[in-house]
Scaffold this motif. Structure first.
Motif, PDB file in Angstrom:
ATOM      1  N   SER A 124      17.598  20.241 -22.850  1.00 32.65           N
ATOM      2  CA  SER A 124      16.928  20.311 -21.686  1.00 32.65           C
ATOM      3  C   SER A 124      17.890  21.100 -20.383  1.00 32.65           C
ATOM      4  CB  SER A 124      16.122  19.338 -21.037  1.00 32.65           C
ATOM      5  OG  SER A 124      16.723  18.193 -20.896  1.00 32.65           O
ATOM      6  N   ASN A 125      18.947  21.206 -20.671  1.00 34.01           N
ATOM      7  CA  ASN A 125      19.802  22.086 -19.792  1.00 34.01           C
ATOM      8  C   ASN A 125      19.487  23.177 -19.568  1.00 34.01           C
ATOM      9  OD1 ASN A 125      21.705  19.869 -18.537  1.00 34.01           O
ATOM     10  ND2 ASN A 125      23.044  20.192 -20.253  1.00 34.01           N
ATOM     11  N   ALA A 163      24.942  14.821 -16.743  1.00 31.84           N
ATOM     12  CA  ALA A 163      25.904  15.143 -15.821  1.00 31.84           C
ATOM     13  C   ALA A 163      25.223  16.375 -14.927  1.00 31.84           C
ATOM     14  CB  ALA A 163      27.192  15.602 -16.437  1.00 31.84           C
ATOM     15  N   VAL A 164      24.796  17.694 -15.727  1.00 28.92           N
ATOM     16  CA  VAL A 164      24.479  18.782 -15.109  1.00 28.92           C
ATOM     17  C   VAL A 164      23.216  18.435 -14.050  1.00 28.92           C
ATOM     18  CG1 VAL A 164      23.245  20.969 -15.403  1.00 28.92           C
ATOM     19  CG2 VAL A 164      25.257  20.274 -16.775  1.00 28.92           C
ATOM     20  N   SER A 165      22.238  17.458 -14.770  1.00 27.80           N
ATOM     21  CA  SER A 165      21.152  17.025 -13.819  1.00 27.80           C
ATOM     22  C   SER A 165      21.619  16.440 -12.499  1.00 27.80           C
ATOM     23  CB  SER A 165      20.498  16.163 -14.481  1.00 27.80           C
ATOM     24  OG  SER A 165      19.642  16.690 -15.785  1.00 27.80           O
ATOM     25  N   ALA A 166      22.831  15.557 -12.939  1.00 31.66           N
ATOM     26  CA  ALA A 166      23.285  14.901 -11.596  1.00 31.66           C
ATOM     27  C   ALA A 166      23.801  15.783 -10.498  1.00 31.66           C
ATOM     28  CB  ALA A 166      24.264  13.828 -12.071  1.00 31.66           C
ATOM     29  N   THR A 212      14.771  14.893 -16.142  1.00 32.66           N
ATOM     30  CA  THR A 212      16.010  15.764 -15.932  1.00 32.66           C
ATOM     31  C   THR A 212      15.612  16.799 -14.917  1.00 32.66           C
ATOM     32  OG1 THR A 212      15.729  15.775 -18.538  1.00 32.66           O
ATOM     33  CG2 THR A 212      17.100  17.707 -17.410  1.00 32.66           C
ATOM     34  N   PHE A 213      14.510  17.109 -14.678  1.00 35.70           N
ATOM     35  CA  PHE A 213      14.194  17.932 -13.476  1.00 35.70           C
ATOM     36  C   PHE A 213      12.645  17.766 -13.166  1.00 35.70           C
ATOM     37  CE2 PHE A 213      14.121  22.676 -11.998  1.00 35.70           C
ATOM     38  CZ  PHE A 213      15.089  22.201 -11.112  1.00 35.70           C
ATOM     39  N   ASP A 214      12.256  17.965 -11.931  1.00 33.12           N
ATOM     40  CA  ASP A 214      10.987  17.882 -11.395  1.00 33.12           C
ATOM     41  C   ASP A 214      10.489  19.043 -10.577  1.00 33.12           C
ATOM     42  OD1 ASP A 214      12.138  17.235  -9.087  1.00 33.12           O
ATOM     43  OD2 ASP A 214      11.236  14.989  -8.955  1.00 33.12           O
ATOM     44  N   LEU A 215       9.280  18.795  -9.884  1.00 32.47           N
ATOM     45  CA  LEU A 215       8.680  20.190  -9.283  1.00 32.47           C
ATOM     46  C   LEU A 215       9.597  20.137  -7.876  1.00 32.47           C
ATOM     47  CD1 LEU A 215       7.087  22.546  -9.018  1.00 32.47           C
ATOM     48  CD2 LEU A 215       5.391  20.928  -8.298  1.00 32.47           C
ATOM     49  N   ALA A 259      12.312  11.396 -22.866  1.00 36.28           N
ATOM     50  CA  ALA A 259      13.098  12.662 -22.749  1.00 36.28           C
ATOM     51  C   ALA A 259      11.981  13.955 -22.866  1.00 36.28           C
ATOM     52  CB  ALA A 259      14.117  12.942 -23.470  1.00 36.28           C
ATOM     53  N   ALA A 260      11.036  13.698 -23.584  1.00 35.99           N
ATOM     54  CA  ALA A 260       9.918  14.923 -23.949  1.00 35.99           C
ATOM     55  C   ALA A 260       8.509  14.266 -23.789  1.00 35.99           C
ATOM     56  CB  ALA A 260      10.504  15.395 -25.398  1.00 35.99           C
ATOM     57  N   PRO A 261       8.077  14.070 -22.743  1.00 39.84           N
ATOM     58  CA  PRO A 261       6.864  13.628 -22.440  1.00 39.84           C
ATOM     59  C   PRO A 261       5.766  14.637 -22.941  1.00 39.84           C
ATOM     60  CG  PRO A 261       7.575  14.129 -20.226  1.00 39.84           C
ATOM     61  CD  PRO A 261       8.721  14.268 -21.384  1.00 39.84           C
TER      62      PRO A 261
END
Length: 509
Positions: free
Chosen positions: A358-359, A299-302, A315-318, A397-399
């Motif tokens: 990861s938040n 939800a936070v990522s959205a 979750t998040f990108d550059l 989730a954890a690449p």
């Protein structure tokens, strides 16, 4: 679209909606194409409009659910699902619906859909046993899950690798472990190399060999699993490093006013590295009568995607990090989106947790947008944390967790970023040490409750209580109660972990 003109296709679909504004198939298709053009806000708006139309056709409702999942619109998904009569659908539709609902914690609806799917299949059909077993594991019914997984592993060649991996997450005596090891090794000889089947079986082999104390063979299986899994992923460690640097360069955001909107549950964010004890902490907190455990959501990522008008499957990108510096960043939008989700998730409770580890990447925005939020940062010994990541099979989730060098760099970036947030927002983040929590749960619980503004009305309940869903990598451990003997597992593999330990130690110096 056939000509490769995506903007033209979007425009044509827009004209179709001008002719028939409520045409849900066009809304769904245009929203998907808009996402491909990275026009997140427009796509989200269309997806919400499609949900508001409450499509009654099961196939169309299913497509709408799939679309809404791109935006983490779980409450709207629930409304769509409840508005449809699914009874006339075939087994495939019911099964597909269950597969969409289970990952977003709509477990009751997922179970209902799975029941309907199974009722339409022959009694000896095993295709849905894996999904049923996973739901049983989430609910804490380990015995039932084990029985289902053993049936699946024995009956289905294609489903056996994942079934045997899930079985390996559960305790087994020496004789049973040896039996499973032999079965896993036979299947490893037969599966095509370089695919997910090899990954699942190699991780299962590692888990079982570790359990019987054969650490050299266990390490060899883990190396094989990590090598194959890493080759299947797209991960750029240098890009992740730039994300950390950009986040640390952000200013301290401020909001003009939030007083008019300060209503609803207290949001408590539990953050840290994966495998640091966040599930344990959330389950302890949920023992309080005023707290509901929200589990892990995006939800936070959205909300961050909505504010930056940028979509990412991660979750998040550059690109998202770069857009946080845009002068038009709307913190109010983040606040509204997160609180809307929290109010729905709280179900009347005064406090709701959100524990996606990861938040921690989003704290620069979250702490500004939600002055009432509490952040609990779970910290655990670096080698314990990192080795637990290395030997855990995640989805995407954890690449960073399948290579010792990349894992060490990510961990160090996380620690520097958390130190930065704590300095930027003094008093807003409470560090909770895993080792202290398991040794003194009552003392640490008192400290945590005070920080969260919750009354102390008796001891916090143990994590081994019945009830509650656990859908993280800790699902096989956390219901067993607080365990004080989980540290130092990595020492069995110490001579193989020198790249990891050397990098962590060099940074400490």
């Amino acid at each position: 679209m056939r000509a490769g003109d995506l903007p033209g296709a979007v425009a044509e679909m827009g004209r179709m909606l001008e002719l028939q504004p409520g045409f849900v198939p066009a809304m769904v298709q245009r929203a998907l194409w808009l996402l491909s053009l990275d026009r997140y806000r427009e796509a989200r708006s269309l997806a919400c409009a499609a949900a508001a139309a409450l499509p009654r056709s099961p196939p169309l409702a299913l497509e709408t659910v799939r679309l809404l999942r791109r935006f983490e619109e779980v409450e709207r998904i629930e409304r769509v699902v409840h508005a449809v009569d699914w009874s006339g659908s075939d087994a495939g539709t019911h099964a597909a619906l269950a597969a969409e609902l289970a990952p977003i914690a709509l477990y009751k609806d997922a179970t209902r859909a799975l029941d309907q799917a199974e009722a339409l299949l022959p009694a000896d059909d095993v295709r849905l046993l894996g999904m049923r077993a996973t739901l049983k594991m989430v609910e804490g019914e380990a015995g039932t899950a084990r029985h289902l997984l053993e049936r699946l592993a024995a009956a289905s060649i294609s489903h056996a690798p994942r079934a045997q991996w899930l079985l390996s997450l559960q305790p087994a005596d020496h004789e049973d472990a040896q039996r499973q090891i032999a079965a896993i090794e036979r299947r490893l000889e037969a599966v095509p190399p370089g695919g997910e089947a090899e990954v699942h079986l190699a991780y299962a082999l590692h888990n079982r060999l570790h359990g019987i104390g054969d650490y050299e063979a266990s390490w060899a299986a883990l190396v094989r699993a990590c090598r194959v899994k890493r080759a299947l992923l797209q991960y750029d460690a240098s890009e992740q490093g730039e994300i950390f640097e950009r986040l640390m360069a952000l200013p301290r955001f401020t909001m003009a006013s939030t007083s008019a909107a300060r209503q609803g549950p207290i949001p408590v964010f539990v953050v840290g590295m994966h495998r640091s004890g966040t599930t344990l902490l959330e389950r302890m907190l949920a023992g309080h009568r005023d707290v509901i455990d929200g589990g892990e959501s995006y939800a936070v990522s959205a909300a961050i995607r909505h504010a930056t008008d940028h979509y990412s499957v991660h979750t998040f990108d550059l690109a998202g990090a770069r857009r946080l510096t845009d002068p038009g960043l709307d913190l109010g939008r983040v606040r509204r989106d997160v609180l809307e989700y929290m109010r729905w998730k709280a179900r009347g409770h005064a406090c709701v947790t959100e524990k996606l580890p990861s938040n921690f990447l989003h704290l620069g925005v979250l702490l500004a947008a939600l002055p009432e939020a509490r952040v609990l940062h779970m910290r655990r010994n670096a080698m314990d944390t990192c080795f637990s990541n290395l030997r855990t099979l995640f989805s995407i989730a954890a690449p960073y967790s399948y290579d010792q060098h990349e894992l060490a760099e990510y961990y160090l970036g996380y620690r520097r970023l958390m130190d930065h947030w704590s300095a930027l927002w003094p008093g807003r983040i409470l560090d909770v040490k895993y080792e202290c929590l398991v040794e003194d749960p009552d003392g640490q619980g008192e400290r945590i409750l005070e920080f969260c503004g919750l009354s102390r009305d008796g001891p916090m309940l143990g994590t081994d209580r019945k009830g509650g869903a656990v859908a993280t990598a800790s699902l096989a451990d956390v219901r067993a109660g607080i365990q004080r003997n989980r540290g130092g597992v990595w020492r069995h593999y110490q001579r193989h972990l020198s790249p990891l330990s050397a990098r962590l130690e060099s940074d400490a110096r």
